[in-house]
Design a protein around this motif. Structure first.
Motif, PDB file in Angstrom:
ATOM      1  N   SER A 110      42.140  42.187  42.234  1.00 21.77           N
ATOM      2  CA  SER A 110      40.711  42.499  42.212  1.00 21.77           C
ATOM      3  C   SER A 110      39.844  41.321  42.656  1.00 21.77           C
ATOM      4  CB  SER A 110      40.295  42.970  40.812  1.00 21.77           C
ATOM      5  OG  SER A 110      40.677  42.020  39.838  1.00 21.77           O
ATOM      6  N   GLY A 111      40.463  40.305  43.244  1.00 20.62           N
ATOM      7  CA  GLY A 111      39.713  39.264  43.946  1.00 20.62           C
ATOM      8  C   GLY A 111      39.125  38.153  43.111  1.00 20.62           C
ATOM      9  N   ASP A 112      39.578  37.986  41.864  1.00 22.25           N
ATOM     10  CA  ASP A 112      38.970  36.953  41.026  1.00 22.25           C
ATOM     11  C   ASP A 112      39.207  35.548  41.585  1.00 22.25           C
ATOM     12  OD1 ASP A 112      41.676  37.312  40.418  1.00 22.25           O
ATOM     13  OD2 ASP A 112      41.450  36.534  38.386  1.00 22.25           O
ATOM     14  N   THR A 113      40.427  35.273  42.054  1.00 17.96           N
ATOM     15  CA  THR A 113      40.721  33.947  42.599  1.00 17.96           C
ATOM     16  C   THR A 113      39.955  33.688  43.888  1.00 17.96           C
ATOM     17  OG1 THR A 113      42.915  33.917  41.588  1.00 17.96           O
ATOM     18  CG2 THR A 113      42.544  32.424  43.435  1.00 17.96           C
ATOM     19  N   ALA A 115      37.108  34.959  44.820  1.00 16.20           N
ATOM     20  CA  ALA A 115      35.696  34.768  44.516  1.00 16.20           C
ATOM     21  C   ALA A 115      35.432  33.334  44.062  1.00 16.20           C
ATOM     22  CB  ALA A 115      35.253  35.764  43.443  1.00 16.20           C
ATOM     23  N   LEU A 116      36.342  32.793  43.255  1.00 13.81           N
ATOM     24  CA  LEU A 116      36.188  31.412  42.792  1.00 13.81           C
ATOM     25  C   LEU A 116      36.335  30.421  43.945  1.00 13.81           C
ATOM     26  CD1 LEU A 116      38.225  31.708  39.476  1.00 13.81           C
ATOM     27  CD2 LEU A 116      35.765  31.310  39.657  1.00 13.81           C
ATOM     28  N   LEU A 117      37.297  30.669  44.838  1.00 15.13           N
ATOM     29  CA  LEU A 117      37.487  29.775  45.976  1.00 15.13           C
ATOM     30  C   LEU A 117      36.293  29.848  46.939  1.00 15.13           C
ATOM     31  CD1 LEU A 117      41.294  30.321  46.658  1.00 15.13           C
ATOM     32  CD2 LEU A 117      40.200  28.238  45.793  1.00 15.13           C
ATOM     33  N   GLN A 118      35.726  31.026  47.079  1.00 14.62           N
ATOM     34  CA  GLN A 118      34.536  31.147  47.927  1.00 14.62           C
ATOM     35  C   GLN A 118      33.370  30.326  47.383  1.00 14.62           C
ATOM     36  OE1 GLN A 118      34.937  35.484  50.168  1.00 14.62           O
ATOM     37  NE2 GLN A 118      33.575  35.295  48.435  1.00 14.62           N
ATOM     38  N   SER A 119      33.276  30.253  46.050  1.00 10.40           N
ATOM     39  CA  SER A 119      32.195  29.471  45.452  1.00 10.40           C
ATOM     40  C   SER A 119      32.338  27.980  45.765  1.00 10.40           C
ATOM     41  CB  SER A 119      32.151  29.692  43.935  1.00 10.40           C
ATOM     42  OG  SER A 119      33.262  29.079  43.295  1.00 10.40           O
ATOM     43  N   LEU A 120      33.552  27.569  46.172  1.00 15.08           N
ATOM     44  CA  LEU A 120      33.801  26.173  46.545  1.00 15.08           C
ATOM     45  C   LEU A 120      33.619  25.928  48.037  1.00 15.08           C
ATOM     46  CD1 LEU A 120      36.995  25.456  44.414  1.00 15.08           C
ATOM     47  CD2 LEU A 120      34.660  24.699  43.932  1.00 15.08           C
ATOM     48  N   GLY A 121      33.368  26.996  48.806  1.00  9.48           N
ATOM     49  CA  GLY A 121      33.145  26.830  50.236  1.00  9.48           C
ATOM     50  C   GLY A 121      34.215  27.392  51.144  1.00  9.48           C
ATOM     51  N   TRP A 122      35.272  27.984  50.565  1.00  7.47           N
ATOM     52  CA  TRP A 122      36.307  28.623  51.375  1.00  7.47           C
ATOM     53  C   TRP A 122      35.784  29.950  51.942  1.00  7.47           C
ATOM     54  CZ3 TRP A 122      41.140  26.934  52.798  1.00  7.47           C
ATOM     55  CH2 TRP A 122      41.622  25.794  52.145  1.00  7.47           C
ATOM     56  N   GLY A 124      36.942  33.473  52.259  1.00  6.09           N
ATOM     57  CA  GLY A 124      38.010  34.239  51.638  1.00  6.09           C
ATOM     58  C   GLY A 124      38.326  35.543  52.343  1.00  6.09           C
ATOM     59  N   TYR A 125      39.626  35.785  52.525  1.00 10.27           N
ATOM     60  CA  TYR A 125      40.133  37.045  53.052  1.00 10.27           C
ATOM     61  C   TYR A 125      41.211  37.538  52.085  1.00 10.27           C
ATOM     62  CZ  TYR A 125      37.924  35.776  57.502  1.00 10.27           C
ATOM     63  OH  TYR A 125      37.027  35.443  58.476  1.00 10.27           O
ATOM     64  N   GLY A 126      41.252  38.862  51.863  1.00  9.76           N
ATOM     65  CA  GLY A 126      42.234  39.381  50.931  1.00  9.76           C
ATOM     66  C   GLY A 126      42.872  40.669  51.405  1.00  9.76           C
ATOM     67  N   LEU A 127      44.140  40.859  51.051  1.00 11.76           N
ATOM     68  CA  LEU A 127      44.864  42.105  51.296  1.00 11.76           C
ATOM     69  C   LEU A 127      45.428  42.602  49.975  1.00 11.76           C
ATOM     70  CD1 LEU A 127      46.853  41.218  54.551  1.00 11.76           C
ATOM     71  CD2 LEU A 127      44.967  42.860  54.377  1.00 11.76           C
ATOM     72  N   GLU A 128      45.257  43.873  49.707  1.00 10.22           N
ATOM     73  CA  GLU A 128      45.773  44.479  48.479  1.00 10.22           C
ATOM     74  C   GLU A 128      46.015  45.963  48.729  1.00 10.22           C
ATOM     75  OE1 GLU A 128      47.527  45.192  45.573  1.00 10.22           O
ATOM     76  OE2 GLU A 128      46.674  43.195  45.209  1.00 10.22           O
ATOM     77  N   LYS A 139      32.803  43.876  45.198  1.00 10.00           N
ATOM     78  CA  LYS A 139      31.677  43.719  44.273  1.00 10.00           C
ATOM     79  C   LYS A 139      31.560  42.273  43.795  1.00 10.00           C
ATOM     80  CE  LYS A 139      31.357  48.439  42.450  1.00 10.00           C
ATOM     81  NZ  LYS A 139      31.512  49.311  41.245  1.00 10.00           N
ATOM     82  N   ARG A 140      32.702  41.580  43.763  1.00 14.04           N
ATOM     83  CA  ARG A 140      32.689  40.169  43.378  1.00 14.04           C
ATOM     84  C   ARG A 140      32.248  39.262  44.516  1.00 14.04           C
ATOM     85  NH1 ARG A 140      38.318  40.324  39.792  1.00 14.04           N
ATOM     86  NH2 ARG A 140      37.294  40.067  37.770  1.00 14.04           N
ATOM     87  N   GLY A 141      31.994  39.843  45.666  1.00 15.07           N
ATOM     88  CA  GLY A 141      31.504  39.051  46.794  1.00 15.07           C
ATOM     89  C   GLY A 141      32.534  38.726  47.853  1.00 15.07           C
TER      90      GLY A 141
END
Length: 304
Positions: A110-113, A115-122, A124-128, A139-141
């Motif tokens: 559900s993208g929690d990790t 979202a946190l990495l994006q807050s640091l400037g990464w 983010g791309y995800g597959l699920e 929804k988490r951005g």
């Protein structure tokens, strides 16, 4: 029994030793399985291996732990704090501190990790595989989260990512080698792959056997040791390979399964105080190289 002489994906050996029977202990879904170990390298595979709709039935969207939001716990709050301060030495399967760029989380839940990495400037791309989990991630951005398997890495440009993360993912895949080879293509030269996975050679795995919490039959199709995963990474072209251990909950979960098999139903794994009580012992085993979960990091070679 496994009657076909299936080559081991690590060493190509065709000899397999029966270990023990296995079943779904996490969700209690029907099915009988067996675990087999390569007689040459120690790699472990499940047989039979469910495929397609039969396999997806073992990942019910309303029950599988990584598809929902989850409750806030002491551990989840601590994890957020550590990541926000980029104290990645205390958080498993994170990119190197100070790095930035494009990161792909294969099996992002559900993208929690992300979202946190994006807050640091990464970026983010995800597959699920689960559409509901991707909806939560967005929804988490995490706008670049999409429904798909590791095979959908092919849609990204080659040499695009500075990091690719597979945390508790590779053991679920039908073709781990194909996944690593595709990841190698999509990483930029010098980019890192970060893989966290259960250690079939851990002390608790050896003692608990079919009751080992991280056996997670039949969702875990393959089980690695640090040595076998290192060989596979090298086979796929990776270098600068490093291994660390990061265990939590395996002993408590295994005890829960052992007691359940004897008719004693106890929900130990969700008792945070008990997990914390046992954790110092798990840390000692991690330091000794006998931990329940390990993280392998490796780099794409600068020339290719």
């Amino acid at each position: 029994m496994m009657t076909k002489k299936i080559p081991c994906i690590i060493c190509d050996n065709k000899g397999w030793k029966y270990l023990y029977p296995a079943q779904d202990r996490m969700l209690g879904l029907a099915g009988k399985f067996s675990e087999y170990q390569c007689t040459s390298c120690g790699f472990v595979r499940l047989a039979p291996q469910p495929r397609g709709k039969k396999l997806s039935g073992y990942y019910p969207a309303q029950k599988y732990y990584s598809y929902g939001v989850g409750k806030e716990t002491f551990f989840s709050r601590l994890r957020k704090f550590l990541i926000s301060r980029e104290l990645f030495g205390f958080v498993p399967a994170m990119p190197k501190p100070g790095k930035r760029g494009n990161i792909l989380d294969v099996g992002c839940g559900s993208g929690d990790t992300l979202a946190l990495l994006q807050s640091l400037g990464w970026n983010g791309y995800g597959l699920e595989l689960d559409a509901g989990a991707i909806k939560i991630a967005r929804k988490r951005g995490v706008k670049n989260a999409s429904v798909g398997s590791y095979r959908d890495m092919k849609k990204y440009p080659d040499n695009f990512f500075q990091a690719i993360r597979l945390y508790h993912v590779i053991e679920h895949l039908d073709d781990p080698e194909a996944c690593l080879r595709l990841a190698y293509k999509k990483l930029a030269p010098g980019g890192e792959i970060i893989i966290g996975t259960p250690n079939i050679d851990s002390l608790v795995a050896k003692l608990a056997k079919t009751y080992w919490y991280n056996l997670d039959c039949p969702r875990h199709l393959y089980l690695f040791t640090p040595g076998t995963l290192k060989r596979l990474a090298e086979r796929c072209g990776f270098g600068k390979i490093q291994v660390s251990f990061s265990s939590a909950g395996g002993w408590v979960g295994s005890l829960q399964y052992i007691l359940a098999a004897r008719g004693i139903q106890k929900d130990f794994i969700h008792k945070q105080w008990l997990v914390m009580l046992v954790n110092p012992f798990e840390r000692v085993l991690d330091l000794l190289g006998m931990g329940d979960v390990f993280v392998l990091t490796a780099a794409k070679r600068q020339t290719g």
